[in-house]
Design a protein around this motif. Structure first.
Motif, PDB file in Angstrom:
ATOM      1  N   ALA A 115       4.074  -5.135  11.120  1.00 47.37           N
ATOM      2  CA  ALA A 115       3.902  -3.543  11.211  1.00 47.37           C
ATOM      3  C   ALA A 115       3.392  -3.225   9.810  1.00 47.37           C
ATOM      4  O   ALA A 115       2.397  -2.550   9.608  1.00 47.37           O
ATOM      5  CB  ALA A 115       4.976  -2.887  11.645  1.00 47.37           C
ATOM      6  N   GLY A 116       4.144  -3.743   8.778  1.00 42.78           N
ATOM      7  CA  GLY A 116       3.889  -3.380   7.391  1.00 42.78           C
ATOM      8  C   GLY A 116       2.329  -3.898   7.046  1.00 42.78           C
ATOM      9  O   GLY A 116       1.626  -3.218   6.408  1.00 42.78           O
ATOM     10  N   ASP A 117       1.964  -5.097   7.448  1.00 42.41           N
ATOM     11  CA  ASP A 117       0.688  -5.647   7.148  1.00 42.41           C
ATOM     12  C   ASP A 117      -0.317  -4.874   7.996  1.00 42.41           C
ATOM     13  O   ASP A 117      -1.410  -4.643   7.341  1.00 42.41           O
ATOM     14  CB  ASP A 117       0.502  -7.107   7.931  1.00 42.41           C
ATOM     15  N   ALA A 118      -0.351  -4.257   9.169  1.00 41.07           N
ATOM     16  CA  ALA A 118      -1.143  -3.512   9.714  1.00 41.07           C
ATOM     17  C   ALA A 118      -1.116  -2.111   8.851  1.00 41.07           C
ATOM     18  O   ALA A 118      -2.399  -1.806   8.702  1.00 41.07           O
ATOM     19  CB  ALA A 118      -0.639  -3.178  11.178  1.00 41.07           C
ATOM     20  N   ALA A 119      -0.207  -1.645   8.518  1.00 39.39           N
ATOM     21  CA  ALA A 119      -0.099  -0.210   7.792  1.00 39.39           C
ATOM     22  C   ALA A 119      -0.822  -0.484   6.523  1.00 39.39           C
ATOM     23  O   ALA A 119      -1.493   0.272   5.889  1.00 39.39           O
ATOM     24  CB  ALA A 119       1.169   0.184   7.456  1.00 39.39           C
ATOM     25  N   THR A 120      -0.536  -1.525   6.011  1.00 37.57           N
ATOM     26  CA  THR A 120      -1.213  -1.849   4.581  1.00 37.57           C
ATOM     27  C   THR A 120      -2.744  -2.078   4.725  1.00 37.57           C
ATOM     28  O   THR A 120      -3.468  -1.456   3.996  1.00 37.57           O
ATOM     29  CB  THR A 120      -0.716  -3.284   4.090  1.00 37.57           C
ATOM     30  N   ARG A 121      -3.166  -2.680   5.817  1.00 39.43           N
ATOM     31  CA  ARG A 121      -4.498  -2.897   6.051  1.00 39.43           C
ATOM     32  C   ARG A 121      -5.152  -1.587   6.081  1.00 39.43           C
ATOM     33  O   ARG A 121      -6.413  -0.937   5.960  1.00 39.43           O
ATOM     34  CB  ARG A 121      -4.723  -3.661   7.275  1.00 39.43           C
ATOM     35  N   ALA A 122      -4.593  -0.427   7.036  1.00 40.79           N
ATOM     36  CA  ALA A 122      -4.879   0.731   7.434  1.00 40.79           C
ATOM     37  C   ALA A 122      -5.176   1.604   6.184  1.00 40.79           C
ATOM     38  O   ALA A 122      -6.322   2.096   5.944  1.00 40.79           O
ATOM     39  CB  ALA A 122      -3.997   1.545   8.260  1.00 40.79           C
TER      40      ALA A 122
END
Length: 312
Positions: A115-122
């Motif tokens: 989830a952190g990877d996705a939020a970072t990418r966002a």
């Protein structure tokens, strides 16, 4: 013949980000990549519209860079949280005892990291869209104040010179690090016209043909080097910044930055010592740090290509 429908979170989309978020299994929807990019553009456009023709216009650069930098900082903070979750995953995996409690902890740490990877990418998508809008609207180029910046398919990744130098030294010691040719560039601050941009882009396009996997190394100084950074962002070329540290080195800082550029062992050093625009002929003095880089390159046996005006 029996057919099976592919679950929505395994279906491929046109966006790597949408594929990433779709695989998380979170019942809550994520904003699409397109929506995040639109948000970044809208935020920057709104800021510029509100401060235009007001007293705050004098502070446009600070405000614009602060907006982009806020999402860059947020991406870094979230990424550090995700890295801590990955550390926890590794520890739990090493000490896994097969119990239900350990299995639950491992699943939770895995979900948090993903989830952190996705939020970072966002955050990176918003940041890069705002940065592109900033450049189109003002002609200025944003670079991260400190640390590295991972690039998207639209913009260049960014590394600090000292980080890249460490990688080169690690490679010499036999450690596995990414390789790739480096092209160094230094140019005069006064070389910022459309004519200068054309010659700089010609030189960089030539370099990219010679070394297709090149990274561009520069100090990020205003004028010619900002134009080179804009080229790197447009081409998706990795950017290495050897910033001049005036606090540590005073007036010698631009020349000490050249030492970092040379330490990168560039395949080629490009220099533009003065504007090639004939309308700028009022300042014929060459730019000392660019001259110095050329001299250091020759002294080290490195290839040096000076950029000059088109022959008539």
């Amino acid at each position: 013949m029996q057919t099976f429908n592919t679950p929505a979170f395994f279906q491929k989309s046109d966006s790597a980000f949408d594929d990433l978020t779709g695989a998380l299994g979170d019942p809550r929807p994520h904003p699409s990549e397109t929506a995040l990019e639109q948000l970044g553009r809208a935020l920057m456009t709104e800021l510029l519209d509100v401060i235009a023709d007001t007293a705050l216009e004098d502070y446009q650069t600070i405000l614009g860079e602060a907006l982009i930098g806020a999402f860059h900082s947020a991406a870094g903070r979230i990424e550090r949280d995700a890295d801590r979750a990955r550390d926890a995953m590794r520890a739990l995996d090493r000490n896994f005892d097969g119990s239900e409690a350990a299995d639950t902890e491992l699943q939770e740490a895995t979900a948090k990291a993903r989830a952190g990877d996705a939020a970072t990418r966002a955050c990176e998508l918003i940041r890069d869209a705002a940065s592109q809008t900033w450049t189109v609207s003002t002609g200025e180029v944003w670079t991260a104040w400190r640390g590295s910046r991972r690039g998207t398919h639209l913009t260049a990744a960014q590394l600090e010179a000292k980080q890249a130098i460490r990688a080169i030294r690690s490679r010499r010691a036999g450690e596995a690090t990414p390789d790739g040719p480096v092209v160094a560039f230094r140019g005069a601050p006064s070389a910022d016209t459309a004519v200068d941009a054309g010659r700089i882009f010609d030189a960089l396009n030539w370099a990219k043909q010679e070394w297709p996997g090149m990274a561009l190394a520069t100090t990020g100084a205003k004028g010619a080097e900002k134009l080179a950074i804009k080229w790197a962002q447009q081409k998706g070329v990795t950017l290495i910044l050897a910033r001049a540290d005036f606090d540590a080195h005073g007036k010698a800082a631009p020349f000490r930055a050249n030492d970092d550029l040379i330490a990168l062992e560039p395949s080629c050093c490009l220099t533009l010592v003065q504007s090639v625009d004939r309308e700028r002929a009022s300042d014929p003095r060459p730019f000392g740090p660019a001259l110095n880089l050329g001299q250091k390159a020759l002294a080290q046996g490195l290839r040096h290509v000076p950029i000059r005006a088109r022959s008539t």
